[in-house]
Write a protein that holds these residues in place. Structure first.
Motif, mmCIF file in Angstrom:
data_model
loop_
_atom_site.group_PDB
_atom_site.id
_atom_site.type_symbol
_atom_site.label_atom_id
_atom_site.label_comp_id
_atom_site.label_asym_id
_atom_site.label_seq_id
_atom_site.Cartn_x
_atom_site.Cartn_y
_atom_site.Cartn_z
ATOM 1 N N LEU A 83 -6.770 3.239 7.374
ATOM 2 C CA LEU A 83 -6.150 4.520 7.717
ATOM 3 C C LEU A 83 -7.181 5.384 8.433
ATOM 4 C CD1 LEU A 83 -3.748 6.490 7.559
ATOM 5 C CD2 LEU A 83 -4.661 7.262 5.345
ATOM 6 N N ILE A 100 2.211 9.947 4.455
ATOM 7 C CA ILE A 100 1.229 8.869 4.341
ATOM 8 C C ILE A 100 0.660 8.880 2.924
ATOM 9 C CG2 ILE A 100 -0.996 8.000 5.119
ATOM 10 C CD1 ILE A 100 -0.455 9.359 7.822
ATOM 11 N N VAL A 101 0.717 7.738 2.260
ATOM 12 C CA VAL A 101 0.091 7.589 0.952
ATOM 13 C C VAL A 101 -1.392 7.327 1.176
ATOM 14 C CG1 VAL A 101 -0.012 6.219 -1.151
ATOM 15 C CG2 VAL A 101 2.211 6.719 -0.108
ATOM 16 N N HIS A 102 -2.236 8.262 0.736
ATOM 17 C CA HIS A 102 -3.678 8.147 0.931
ATOM 18 C C HIS A 102 -4.323 7.656 -0.365
ATOM 19 C CE1 HIS A 102 -7.712 10.251 2.150
ATOM 20 N NE2 HIS A 102 -7.761 8.938 2.295
ATOM 21 N N HIS A 103 -4.963 6.511 -0.297
ATOM 22 C CA HIS A 103 -5.540 5.877 -1.491
ATOM 23 C C HIS A 103 -6.891 6.508 -1.817
ATOM 24 C CE1 HIS A 103 -2.567 2.581 -1.818
ATOM 25 N NE2 HIS A 103 -2.403 2.873 -0.537
ATOM 26 N N ASN A 151 1.205 4.018 4.789
ATOM 27 C CA ASN A 151 -0.123 4.264 4.215
ATOM 28 C C ASN A 151 -1.261 3.881 5.137
ATOM 29 O OD1 ASN A 151 0.235 1.287 3.609
ATOM 30 N ND2 ASN A 151 -1.808 1.599 2.757
ATOM 31 N N SER A 152 -0.938 3.272 6.273
ATOM 32 C CA SER A 152 -2.010 2.773 7.130
ATOM 33 C C SER A 152 -1.671 2.992 8.597
ATOM 34 C CB SER A 152 -2.232 1.278 6.877
ATOM 35 O OG SER A 152 -1.178 0.522 7.446
ATOM 36 N N GLY A 204 0.786 -1.221 0.000
ATOM 37 C CA GLY A 204 0.000 0.000 0.000
ATOM 38 C C GLY A 204 0.817 1.269 0.000
ATOM 39 N N THR A 205 2.133 1.126 0.137
ATOM 40 C CA THR A 205 3.023 2.293 0.121
ATOM 41 C C THR A 205 3.944 2.260 -1.092
ATOM 42 O OG1 THR A 205 3.007 2.450 2.545
ATOM 43 C CG2 THR A 205 4.802 3.558 1.393
ATOM 44 N N ASP A 214 -9.783 3.993 3.083
ATOM 45 C CA ASP A 214 -9.059 4.522 4.239
ATOM 46 C C ASP A 214 -9.670 3.987 5.533
ATOM 47 O OD1 ASP A 214 -11.323 6.461 4.426
ATOM 48 O OD2 ASP A 214 -10.230 7.609 2.920
#
Length: 322
Positions: A295, A274-277, A252-253, A63-64, A287
């Motif tokens: 997240l 933080i990578v936010h999807h 990311n989480s 996820g990152t 999230d």
């Protein structure tokens, strides 16, 4: 003639200076903050200069650096390996969890909780040498395809993050993966995929044993989880494996929360992101309510803690490499 030569050299060097180190990032807050941070800590004339030895950057993987939906890619590998093993010997399917895994029924395995997942991991990951296991992972990556995108799993890496890793290394950062995934699983592809060598991969692990037979010796993966590199386990693993507090961290989480918190506590200049999807069209959008990669805490506290919350939809020009 001399003047022309000087002008050519000037134009050439100028183009090198202004070359964009993060071309897949939109020129917005996150990109500007990253570049400003790197330029600041590498400026030997500034008061925020950080020596090369302390330029440690840590990144989550799932996820990152690559996608993680609908389940972690390592789970797809585990199910595939069980199916291959069961074809040779059906008697290994000794429980409902293993029978469900053989059918590819991820929901049924998940319903069995941690005990079911441990059974699946033990059968698919244990009682095999590290060398043979990693060879199997590499072969799987060559042929396996994601059920949703049809892409090879190691092609579902994020182009913007590949650029970020390269940019940091170009500025004498040492880049590490600190993942909740299996350490030997990720080490099988981290160098070819991310340019990160095995010794710079930190992850969860099964028990491990050193075995000899005659003149040969090998490391063998044994049943049961010895260490979970997630949540508060990440700072612990960083201290054990790296021995220095990072100045850059990417996750990311909420499983990465403590790693970002640990990095932010560094007395040296630091940056956490933080990578936010947010991109359901090009990747996935999730999230707070996600079954994996949840997240919530990080999302709610990012602004107050000064962490970058990278909006994938609006801040990344592309998701995967061409």
């Amino acid at each position: 003639m001399r003047l022309c030569f000087v002008l050519l050299i000037s134009l050439f060097t100028s183009s090198l200076v202004i070359a964009d180190p993060l071309p897949s990032w939109v020129d917005a807050k996150s990109k500007q903050s990253i570049i400003e941070f790197v330029e600041t800590v590498t400026d030997s004339s500034g008061d925020k200069f950080v020596p090369v030895a302390d330029r440690i950057a840590v990144f989550d993987n799932d996820g990152t650096l690559w996608s993680e939906q609908p389940v972690y890619f390592q789970i797809f590998y585990a199910l595939d390996r069980i199916q291959r093993l069961a074809k040779e010997d059906p008697s290994i399917l000794t429980s409902d969890a293993l029978k469900a895994a053989n059918k590819g029924d991820i929901k049924a395995v998940a319903a069995g909780g941690m005990s079911a997942l441990t059974e699946v991991i033990n059968l698919s990951h244990a009682n095999i040498s590290v060398t043979d296991f990693q060879a199997d992972v590499k072969q799987w990556l060559k042929t396996a395809r994601h059920p949703g995108t049809g892409l090879a799993y190691n092609h579902m890496v994020y182009q913007p993050m590949l650029e970020l890793l390269s940019y940091l290394r170009d500025n004498d950062f040492k880049t590490y993966i600190v993942t909740g995934g299996g350490i030997h699983f990720v080490r099988a592809f981290a160098e070819s995929t991310y340019g990160i060598p095995p010794e710079q991969v930190v992850g969860s692990q099964l028990n491990l044993a050193y075995e000899t037979s005659g003149s040969s010796s090998r490391m063998v993966k044994k049943p049961d989880i010895a260490f979970v590199d997630d949540g508060p386990g990440k700072p612990v693993a960083i201290d054990i494996h790296i021995g220095r507090k990072p100045i850059f961290a990417g996750g990311n989480s909420d499983g990465d929360f403590q790693m970002l918190e640990w990095t932010s506590s560094n007395k040296l200049p630091n940056l956490a992101m933080i990578v936010h999807h947010t991109d359901a069209k090009r990747e996935f959008s999730y999230d707070k309510k996600s079954h994996i990669g949840k997240l919530e805490k990080g999302m709610d506290q990012a602004a107050d803690r000064g962490w970058l919350l990278v909006d994938m939809k609006n801040e990344w020009k592309s998701i995967y490499p061409e």
